[in-house]
Design a protein around this motif. Structure first.
Motif, PDB file in Angstrom:
ATOM      1  N   SER A 108       0.818  -1.206   0.000  1.00 57.71           N
ATOM      2  CA  SER A 108       0.000   0.000   0.000  1.00 57.71           C
ATOM      3  C   SER A 108       0.854   1.258   0.000  1.00 57.71           C
ATOM      4  CB  SER A 108      -0.889   0.037   1.253  1.00 57.71           C
ATOM      5  OG  SER A 108      -1.796  -1.031   1.225  1.00 57.71           O
ATOM      6  N   LEU A 109       0.302   2.297  -0.630  1.00 56.29           N
ATOM      7  CA  LEU A 109       0.880   3.632  -0.590  1.00 56.29           C
ATOM      8  C   LEU A 109      -0.121   4.514   0.148  1.00 56.29           C
ATOM      9  CD1 LEU A 109       2.860   5.900  -1.604  1.00 56.29           C
ATOM     10  CD2 LEU A 109       1.410   6.063  -3.636  1.00 56.29           C
ATOM     11  N   ILE A 110       0.349   5.213   1.177  1.00 58.75           N
ATOM     12  CA  ILE A 110      -0.519   6.156   1.889  1.00 58.75           C
ATOM     13  C   ILE A 110       0.057   7.555   1.724  1.00 58.75           C
ATOM     14  CG2 ILE A 110      -1.582   6.816   4.083  1.00 58.75           C
ATOM     15  CD1 ILE A 110      -1.335   3.932   5.009  1.00 58.75           C
ATOM     16  N   ASP A 111      -0.727   8.423   1.094  1.00 55.50           N
ATOM     17  CA  ASP A 111      -0.345   9.824   0.909  1.00 55.50           C
ATOM     18  C   ASP A 111      -0.961  10.585   2.081  1.00 55.50           C
ATOM     19  OD1 ASP A 111      -0.207  12.538   0.178  1.00 55.50           O
ATOM     20  OD2 ASP A 111      -0.590  12.121  -1.937  1.00 55.50           O
ATOM     21  N   VAL A 112      -0.119  11.220   2.898  1.00 55.12           N
ATOM     22  CA  VAL A 112      -0.603  11.846   4.137  1.00 55.12           C
ATOM     23  C   VAL A 112      -0.691  13.375   4.055  1.00 55.12           C
ATOM     24  CG1 VAL A 112       0.233   9.915   5.534  1.00 55.12           C
ATOM     25  CG2 VAL A 112       1.698  11.926   5.254  1.00 55.12           C
ATOM     26  N   ARG A 113      -0.687  13.920   2.825  1.00 56.15           N
ATOM     27  CA  ARG A 113      -0.795  15.378   2.676  1.00 56.15           C
ATOM     28  C   ARG A 113      -2.214  15.848   2.987  1.00 56.15           C
ATOM     29  NH1 ARG A 113       0.356  16.567  -2.996  1.00 56.15           N
ATOM     30  NH2 ARG A 113      -0.517  14.482  -3.300  1.00 56.15           N
TER      31      ARG A 113
ATOM     32  N   TYR B 135      -4.043   5.029  -0.762  1.00 55.54           N
ATOM     33  CA  TYR B 135      -4.978   5.641   0.188  1.00 55.54           C
ATOM     34  C   TYR B 135      -4.539   7.064   0.485  1.00 55.54           C
ATOM     35  CZ  TYR B 135      -5.902   0.673   0.810  1.00 55.54           C
ATOM     36  OH  TYR B 135      -6.193  -0.651   0.579  1.00 55.54           O
ATOM     37  N   PHE B 136      -5.513   7.882   0.875  1.00 57.25           N
ATOM     38  CA  PHE B 136      -5.252   9.297   1.157  1.00 57.25           C
ATOM     39  C   PHE B 136      -5.784   9.626   2.551  1.00 57.25           C
ATOM     40  CE2 PHE B 136      -5.584   8.531  -3.335  1.00 57.25           C
ATOM     41  CZ  PHE B 136      -4.428   9.125  -3.816  1.00 57.25           C
TER      42      PHE B 136
ATOM     43  N   VAL C 233      -6.121   4.907   9.695  1.00 60.49           N
ATOM     44  CA  VAL C 233      -5.192   3.873   9.224  1.00 60.49           C
ATOM     45  C   VAL C 233      -5.712   2.502   9.661  1.00 60.49           C
ATOM     46  CG1 VAL C 233      -2.861   2.906   9.466  1.00 60.49           C
ATOM     47  CG2 VAL C 233      -3.168   5.372   9.109  1.00 60.49           C
ATOM     48  N   ASP C 234      -6.132   2.396  10.919  1.00 59.19           N
ATOM     49  CA  ASP C 234      -6.661   1.125  11.430  1.00 59.19           C
ATOM     50  C   ASP C 234      -7.875   0.669  10.630  1.00 59.19           C
ATOM     51  OD1 ASP C 234      -4.705   1.016  13.391  1.00 59.19           O
ATOM     52  OD2 ASP C 234      -5.976   1.870  14.959  1.00 59.19           O
ATOM     53  N   GLU C 235      -8.702   1.634  10.227  1.00 60.39           N
ATOM     54  CA  GLU C 235      -9.927   1.307   9.477  1.00 60.39           C
ATOM     55  C   GLU C 235      -9.640   0.720   8.100  1.00 60.39           C
ATOM     56  OE1 GLU C 235     -12.130   4.973   9.551  1.00 60.39           O
ATOM     57  OE2 GLU C 235     -12.824   4.644  11.609  1.00 60.39           O
ATOM     58  N   LEU C 236      -8.422   0.931   7.584  1.00 61.44           N
ATOM     59  CA  LEU C 236      -8.061   0.346   6.291  1.00 61.44           C
ATOM     60  C   LEU C 236      -7.930  -1.173   6.393  1.00 61.44           C
ATOM     61  CD1 LEU C 236      -5.301   2.833   5.045  1.00 61.44           C
ATOM     62  CD2 LEU C 236      -7.710   2.787   4.374  1.00 61.44           C
ATOM     63  N   LYS C 237      -7.727  -1.672   7.626  1.00 58.91           N
ATOM     64  CA  LYS C 237      -7.547  -3.110   7.870  1.00 58.91           C
ATOM     65  C   LYS C 237      -6.506  -3.706   6.906  1.00 58.91           C
ATOM     66  CE  LYS C 237     -11.863  -4.033  10.232  1.00 58.91           C
ATOM     67  NZ  LYS C 237     -11.605  -2.958  11.154  1.00 58.91           N
TER      68      LYS C 237
END
Length: 132
Positions: free
Chosen positions: A23-28, A49-50, A71-75
């Motif tokens: 996974s890639l998480i963009d935290v902007r 995910y964003f 983040v936790d909700e992404l499971k």
């Protein structure tokens, strides 16, 4: 716990090939996504995910208290790598530390999504990676 690893965008592309289901998480922030665009991680094989690590409020930018919950909700599958990115690599480092503590093999993308052409190593945009 795995060591949190700093990588550049070239390394990200290579790691994406060998880490199926990563996974890639963009935290902007929302404003940054609207203004600068979003990475199309799907094109290089990453679930994308964003989730903002910091949010813009009247007083400026504050840490998003919901970040960890979101983040936790992404499971996400703990056996899969997680790549974290922001604009330049600072917020994503903080976010990656949180994700890493949850037991994920976590990578922070240095120089992030957007940078000037002369910055080495290149960021997402100057690497010519796909943008939404």
């Amino acid at each position: 716990l795995f060591m949190l690893t700093a990588i550049n965008c070239k390394e990200l592309v290579e790691l994406a090939k060998t880490n199926e289901g990563a996974s890639l998480i963009d935290v902007r922030t929302q404003a940054e996504w609207d203004q600068d665009g979003k990475p199309n991680g799907k094109e290089i094989g990453l679930n994308t995910y964003f989730i903002s690590f910091m949010i813009d409020v009247a007083e400026g930018r504050i840490v998003n208290q919901e970040f960890e919950k979101k983040v936790d909700e992404l499971k996400l599958d703990q056996s899969k790598a997680v790549f974290v990115m922001c604009k330049s690599g600072f917020r994503s480092l903080k976010a990656a530390e949180i994700i890493n503590k949850k037991g994920f093999k976590t990578f922070n993308i240095i120089n992030g999504f957007i940078c000037s052409e002369d910055v080495e190593p290149n960021c997402w945009k100057t690497s010519g990676l796909p943008v939404l």
